[in-house]
Design a protein around this motif. Structure first.
Motif, PDB file in Angstrom:
ATOM      1  N   GLU A 175     -42.046   4.265 -34.191  1.00  0.00           N
ATOM      2  CA  GLU A 175     -42.048   5.706 -33.947  1.00  0.00           C
ATOM      3  C   GLU A 175     -42.577   6.479 -35.146  1.00  0.00           C
ATOM      4  O   GLU A 175     -43.423   7.367 -35.011  1.00  0.00           O
ATOM      5  N   LEU A 204     -52.943   1.934 -30.676  1.00  0.00           N
ATOM      6  CA  LEU A 204     -52.990   2.936 -31.736  1.00  0.00           C
ATOM      7  C   LEU A 204     -53.872   2.473 -32.881  1.00  0.00           C
ATOM      8  O   LEU A 204     -54.653   3.251 -33.438  1.00  0.00           O
ATOM      9  N   SER A 216     -49.673   8.153 -37.993  1.00  0.00           N
ATOM     10  CA  SER A 216     -51.021   7.887 -37.489  1.00  0.00           C
ATOM     11  C   SER A 216     -51.614   9.127 -36.827  1.00  0.00           C
ATOM     12  O   SER A 216     -52.820   9.387 -36.917  1.00  0.00           O
ATOM     13  N   ARG A 217     -50.761   9.909 -36.185  1.00  0.00           N
ATOM     14  CA  ARG A 217     -51.200  11.165 -35.578  1.00  0.00           C
ATOM     15  C   ARG A 217     -51.701  12.128 -36.656  1.00  0.00           C
ATOM     16  O   ARG A 217     -52.727  12.791 -36.497  1.00  0.00           O
ATOM     17  N   GLN A 224     -48.702  -0.763 -27.497  1.00  0.00           N
ATOM     18  CA  GLN A 224     -48.909   0.592 -27.994  1.00  0.00           C
ATOM     19  C   GLN A 224     -49.404   0.577 -29.437  1.00  0.00           C
ATOM     20  O   GLN A 224     -50.287   1.355 -29.809  1.00  0.00           O
ATOM     21  N   LYS A 225     -48.802  -0.307 -30.219  1.00  0.00           N
ATOM     22  CA  LYS A 225     -49.195  -0.404 -31.617  1.00  0.00           C
ATOM     23  C   LYS A 225     -50.645  -0.865 -31.738  1.00  0.00           C
ATOM     24  O   LYS A 225     -51.416  -0.341 -32.543  1.00  0.00           O
ATOM     25  N   HIS A 238     -44.302  -2.135 -26.750  1.00  0.00           N
ATOM     26  CA  HIS A 238     -44.436  -1.549 -28.080  1.00  0.00           C
ATOM     27  C   HIS A 238     -45.559  -2.230 -28.867  1.00  0.00           C
ATOM     28  O   HIS A 238     -46.312  -1.568 -29.591  1.00  0.00           O
ATOM     29  N   SER A 266     -44.443   5.334 -37.480  1.00  0.00           N
ATOM     30  CA  SER A 266     -45.844   4.964 -37.649  1.00  0.00           C
ATOM     31  C   SER A 266     -46.746   5.779 -36.730  1.00  0.00           C
ATOM     32  O   SER A 266     -47.844   6.195 -37.123  1.00  0.00           O
ATOM     33  N   GLU A 267     -46.286   6.021 -35.515  1.00  0.00           N
ATOM     34  CA  GLU A 267     -47.066   6.827 -34.575  1.00  0.00           C
ATOM     35  C   GLU A 267     -47.213   8.259 -35.077  1.00  0.00           C
ATOM     36  O   GLU A 267     -48.278   8.871 -34.939  1.00  0.00           O
ATOM     37  N   LYS A 268     -46.150   8.814 -35.666  1.00  0.00           N
ATOM     38  CA  LYS A 268     -46.207  10.183 -36.199  1.00  0.00           C
ATOM     39  C   LYS A 268     -47.217  10.255 -37.348  1.00  0.00           C
ATOM     40  O   LYS A 268     -48.041  11.181 -37.410  1.00  0.00           O
TER      41      LYS A 268
END
Length: 393
Positions: free
Chosen positions: A278, A228, A284-285, A224-225, A221, A280-282
């Protein structure tokens, strides 16, 4: 010693000396001074003993405190070691069954090769073709079983060496494993992938470039962070480079771009304030898609009209949802209503991401039609010149 009155002591001595001088009687002077000194030394001695006792008590207290601190440190270290001991079996599978299986496969496989090959040779010598073929096949199958067992044992042994080399770490470069085994990097990549597929690394993953092994969800994770963040920075830097000069754009287009940049900044601030990988990923997208949408507006100002719904509804709603999520997430006690509301917002962000993707795709529709027309014209010209694929048949 600090309680002893040195001024009085000096005064008594001086007084006794002066009396002796005044009376001219020095007979008792020596005894008087000795007594005064003795009394003084007794007081000093008592003070020294008391000070020594106090110092001794303080030393004992200090030693006792240090002993307790060391005991607490030992207990903490013990807890850390226990946690590591508990964590390691959770990260790595025990391969007792796999080793036994590999050993049995090797034994039975190569034993079968010896037995079936001898029987096959006997049938071959007697001229019996069908039994010879049957036992030849059994010999081949046994050989495959034996080789498979050896490979399984080898894979298990290499897994054990990797786990040992990891120690307390949860991350390792494949190049390091390659040097340890003296095997090519491609071999190590396939090897580690097999271990992961078999579930031996229970949380094991390779990075995108297949150069690093991560054996825990925590490290993955974090990776991944970081990945990203790097991608976000790249997109952000590209957008910033384009933001610097909008003077060549129409006034209305400039307003659209500036308003879009302002919304992106608000979304980015919300993302920084909201913890959680999770969500944060949304977010960032969403940032990435919006950056590309407004980059497209800068490249093709005539697409600015496509952002009307985006500016009038989607972006204000997105910011409101994120601000509401931030407020809900900051509550110290999260009841059922808060958790349900957060989940609904997260699902809505997924929907918004899909909407922004379709919007970005739509902004390239005209370009796609132009390309399709150009390709069609090119194919027609090639056909007229007899240069298509069918013309070469």
């Amino acid at each position: 010693m600090s309680n002893f009155d040195w001024e009085k002591f000096g005064s008594d001595i001086s007084k006794n000396v002066q009396n002796a001088i005044d009376s001219q009687d020095f007979h008792q002077l020596s005894n008087t001074i000795n007594k005064t000194v003795a009394d003084a030394m007794g007081t000093v001695s008592d003070g020294v003993r008391q000070a020594h006792k106090t110092a001794k008590t303080q030393t004992e207290l200090f030693q006792e405190r240090r002993k307790k601190e060391r005991e607490v440190q030992r207990q903490n270290l013990s807890v850390v070691n226990q946690n590591k001991m508990m964590k390691r079996p959770f990260l790595f599978a025990k391969l007792s069954a796999a080793k036994v299986g590999g050993m049995l496969m090797s034994i039975f496989g190569f034993s079968g090769v010896a037995i079936f090959s001898i029987i096959g040779l006997i049938f071959f010598a007697t001229g019996l073709a069908i039994p010879t073929l049957i036992f030849s096949g059994l010999t081949a199958l046994s050989l495959l079983m034996g080789i498979g067992g050896v490979k399984k044992l080898g894979l298990a042994a290499r897994f054990g060496r990797i786990v040992k080399a990891l120690g307390n770490k949860e991350y390792m470069e494949l190049q390091q494993i390659s040097e340890m085994f003296q095997k090519p990097l491609r071999f190590v990549q396939k090897d580690v992938n097999r271990m992961i597929a078999k579930g031996w690394f229970r949380q094991g993953r390779l990075d995108t470039q297949k150069t690093s092994l991560m054996v825990s969800d925590t490290v993955y994770h974090d990776y991944q962070k970081m990945r990203l963040q790097i991608e976000e920075k790249r997109i952000h830097d590209e957008a910033e480079a384009m933001r610097r000069d909008v003077s060549n754009l129409d006034t209305q287009v400039q307003e659209v771009v500036k308003a879009g940049d302002a919304y992106i900044d608000k979304i980015r601030k919300c993302n920084a304030a909201i913890p959680g990988i999770e969500i944060s990923e949304k977010i960032s997208r969403i940032e990435m898609l919006l950056e590309r949408i407004f980059s497209r507006v800068r490249e093709e100002p005539n697409t600015a009209s496509d952002t009307r719904r985006l500016m009038d509804y989607y972006l204000p709603t997105t910011v409101k949802l994120l601000e509401a999520y931030q407020q809900l997430d900051s509550q110290p006690i999260k009841g059922g209503n808060i958790l349900t509301s957060k989940k609904e917002i997260e699902d809505t962000l997924d929907t918004l991401n899909l909407a922004f993707e379709k919007m970005l795709n739509g902004m390239f529709q005209d370009k796609a039609l132009d390309l399709s027309a150009d390709i069609s014209v090119l194919n027609t010209m090639l056909a007229q010149e007899g240069l298509t694929k069918e013309d070469f048949k």
